[in-house]
Enzyme design. Structure first.
Site, mmCIF file in Angstrom:
data_model
loop_
_atom_site.group_PDB
_atom_site.id
_atom_site.type_symbol
_atom_site.label_atom_id
_atom_site.label_comp_id
_atom_site.label_asym_id
_atom_site.label_seq_id
_atom_site.Cartn_x
_atom_site.Cartn_y
_atom_site.Cartn_z
ATOM 1 N N ASN A 83 8.621 23.052 16.599
ATOM 2 C CA ASN A 83 7.368 22.543 16.469
ATOM 3 C C ASN A 83 7.131 22.149 14.983
ATOM 4 O O ASN A 83 6.660 23.049 14.265
ATOM 5 C CB ASN A 83 6.631 22.671 17.611
ATOM 6 C CG ASN A 83 5.683 21.547 17.470
ATOM 7 O OD1 ASN A 83 5.007 20.908 17.014
ATOM 8 N ND2 ASN A 83 4.130 22.089 18.579
ATOM 9 N N TRP A 84 7.262 20.498 14.996
ATOM 10 C CA TRP A 84 6.232 20.389 13.054
ATOM 11 C C TRP A 84 4.513 20.538 13.055
ATOM 12 O O TRP A 84 4.673 19.984 12.325
ATOM 13 C CB TRP A 84 7.066 19.265 12.485
ATOM 14 C CG TRP A 84 8.406 19.639 11.982
ATOM 15 C CD1 TRP A 84 9.433 20.931 12.586
ATOM 16 C CD2 TRP A 84 9.462 19.001 10.608
ATOM 17 N NE1 TRP A 84 10.227 20.975 11.372
ATOM 18 C CE2 TRP A 84 10.883 19.965 10.276
ATOM 19 C CE3 TRP A 84 9.066 18.102 10.162
ATOM 20 C CZ2 TRP A 84 11.056 19.617 9.825
ATOM 21 C CZ3 TRP A 84 9.971 17.624 9.051
ATOM 22 C CH2 TRP A 84 11.125 18.442 9.049
ATOM 23 N N LYS A 85 4.496 20.111 14.365
ATOM 24 C CA LYS A 85 2.946 20.119 14.520
ATOM 25 C C LYS A 85 2.871 18.913 13.482
ATOM 26 O O LYS A 85 3.477 18.051 13.164
ATOM 27 C CB LYS A 85 2.298 21.312 14.249
ATOM 28 C CG LYS A 85 2.657 22.488 15.170
ATOM 29 C CD LYS A 85 1.858 23.428 15.118
ATOM 30 C CE LYS A 85 2.622 24.849 15.356
ATOM 31 N NZ LYS A 85 1.311 26.012 15.890
ATOM 32 N N HIS A 144 0.922 21.375 24.858
ATOM 33 C CA HIS A 144 1.282 22.583 23.739
ATOM 34 C C HIS A 144 -0.656 22.949 24.614
ATOM 35 O O HIS A 144 -1.471 22.067 24.587
ATOM 36 C CB HIS A 144 1.227 21.540 22.734
ATOM 37 C CG HIS A 144 2.128 22.955 20.948
ATOM 38 N ND1 HIS A 144 0.545 23.133 21.091
ATOM 39 C CD2 HIS A 144 2.814 23.594 21.692
ATOM 40 C CE1 HIS A 144 0.925 24.187 20.386
ATOM 41 N NE2 HIS A 144 2.084 24.298 20.646
ATOM 42 N N GLU A 172 -2.762 23.184 21.846
ATOM 43 C CA GLU A 172 -3.439 22.656 20.586
ATOM 44 C C GLU A 172 -3.787 21.225 21.802
ATOM 45 O O GLU A 172 -4.873 19.979 21.538
ATOM 46 C CB GLU A 172 -2.106 22.603 19.334
ATOM 47 C CG GLU A 172 -2.498 24.165 18.852
ATOM 48 C CD GLU A 172 -1.359 23.877 17.493
ATOM 49 O OE1 GLU A 172 -0.969 22.931 17.293
ATOM 50 O OE2 GLU A 172 -0.778 25.275 17.647
ATOM 51 N N GLU A 178 4.101 29.817 25.998
ATOM 52 C CA GLU A 178 3.384 30.400 24.397
ATOM 53 C C GLU A 178 2.068 30.696 24.962
ATOM 54 O O GLU A 178 1.842 30.234 25.348
ATOM 55 C CB GLU A 178 3.683 28.843 23.952
ATOM 56 C CG GLU A 178 4.792 27.971 23.951
ATOM 57 C CD GLU A 178 4.534 27.164 22.398
ATOM 58 O OE1 GLU A 178 5.352 27.327 21.636
ATOM 59 O OE2 GLU A 178 3.854 25.913 22.970
ATOM 60 N N GLY A 230 0.928 31.116 16.002
ATOM 61 C CA GLY A 230 0.616 30.851 14.263
ATOM 62 C C GLY A 230 0.208 32.241 14.606
ATOM 63 O O GLY A 230 0.150 32.510 13.238
ATOM 64 N N SER A 253 5.203 33.021 17.605
ATOM 65 C CA SER A 253 5.097 33.368 16.067
ATOM 66 C C SER A 253 7.036 33.570 16.244
ATOM 67 O O SER A 253 7.259 35.347 15.775
ATOM 68 C CB SER A 253 4.573 34.523 16.551
ATOM 69 O OG SER A 253 3.158 34.662 15.723
HETATM 70 C C1 PEP Z 1 4.056 26.032 18.299
HETATM 71 O O1 PEP Z 1 3.455 25.633 18.240
HETATM 72 O O2 PEP Z 1 4.512 25.924 19.411
HETATM 73 C C2 PEP Z 1 4.391 27.443 18.384
HETATM 74 C C3 PEP Z 1 5.354 28.261 18.621
HETATM 75 O O3 PEP Z 1 3.734 27.991 16.427
HETATM 76 P P1 PEP Z 1 4.144 29.241 16.153
HETATM 77 O O4 PEP Z 1 5.883 29.723 16.010
HETATM 78 O O5 PEP Z 1 4.230 28.263 14.432
HETATM 79 O O6 PEP Z 1 3.702 30.412 16.618
#
Ligand code: PEP
Length: 234
Positions: free
Chosen positions: A7-9, A85, A87, A154, A160, A196
């Site tokens: 996921n590049w956000k 997601h 976010e 998640e 993050g 993470s």
């Molecule tokens: C995400 O935002 O979907 C995610 C898994 O982020 P990160 O790996 O940076 O925690």
């Protein structure tokens, strides 16, 4: 076979995506590799990577300035879309009802929705993790889905943050999600762990029962970090 979904956000450029495509081209993997990139970068092709978006409209077309519909995503060659997601849930007030609508539109256009669920730190501290994720799964999955959805667990507090739940916590959350899906007639739905994940912890995470792959944020942006994750997820 495991899913390795990046996921590049709101990061990256088309050049960086092409670099990722070139560097992953020769690798040997049995895993299903997916990159969910910003809308503007869709339309690329790869032998290794399937592409997806990070959001989709609840509508098919019309006066919805700034939105992108599932049929438009499908027309770029995208096969997947992340919905719900944390976010999006946090910054755009997306409820389970909205997430369910988005997943339904995705399915209608032949896209596989990757439906995200996960508890906040306050919910975890209050001992509500399992109740919260059970409700999120039940309310975010459209009715009459027979296959072609993916759930991503998640934990919001770990995204993050450079920290993950314990293996036991991940195992418990995934077992409860699998039981919930089974109750809904959706046995066999892939359940990914996200938050993470990196090249160091991925092997242990995918070895946990009911973990069918990973959703990777920051560590999916650079080939040097993403390729070892693809290769280590077995
Ligand atoms: C995400 O935002 O979907 C995610 C898994 O982020 P990160 O790996 O940076 O925690």
């Amino acid at each position: 076979m495991k899913f390795v979904v990046g996921n590049w956000k709101m990061n990256g450029t088309r050049e960086k995506l092409r670099e990722m495509i070139n560097k992953t081209n020769g690798i040997k993997t049995e895993n299903k590799v997916v990159l969910c990139v910003p809308f503007t970068m869709l339309g690329e092709k790869s032998d290794i990577i399937a592409f997806g978006a990070q959001d989709v409209s609840t509508h098919d077309h019309g006066a919805y300035t700034g939105d992108v519909s599932a049929s438009m995503l499908a027309a770029t060659g995208a096969k997947y879309v992340i919905v719900g997601h944390s976010e999006r849930r946090m910054y755009h007030n997306e409820t389970n009802d909205i997430v369910r609508e988005k997943a339904a539109r995705a399915l209608e256009s032949g896209l596989t929705p990757i439906i995200c669920v996960g508890e906040t730190m306050d919910e975890k501290r209050a001992g509500k993790t399992l109740d919260v994720i059970t409700a999120m799964v039940r309310e975010s999955v459209p009715a009459d889905v027979h296959d072609k959805i993916i759930i991503a667990y998640e934990p919001r507090w770990a995204i993050g943050a450079g920290i993950t739940p314990t293996a036991e916590e991940i195992a418990t959350a995934h077992r409860v999600i699998a039981e919930t899906l089974s109750y809904m007639g959706l046995d066999g739905t892939p359940i990914l762990y996200g938050a993470s994940v990196n090249a160091t912890n991925v092997t242990d995470i995918v070895a946990i029962k009911n973990v069918d792959g990973v959703l990777v944020g920051c560590a999916s942006l650079k080939p040097d970090e993403f390729i070892p994750i693809i290769e280590s997820a077995r």
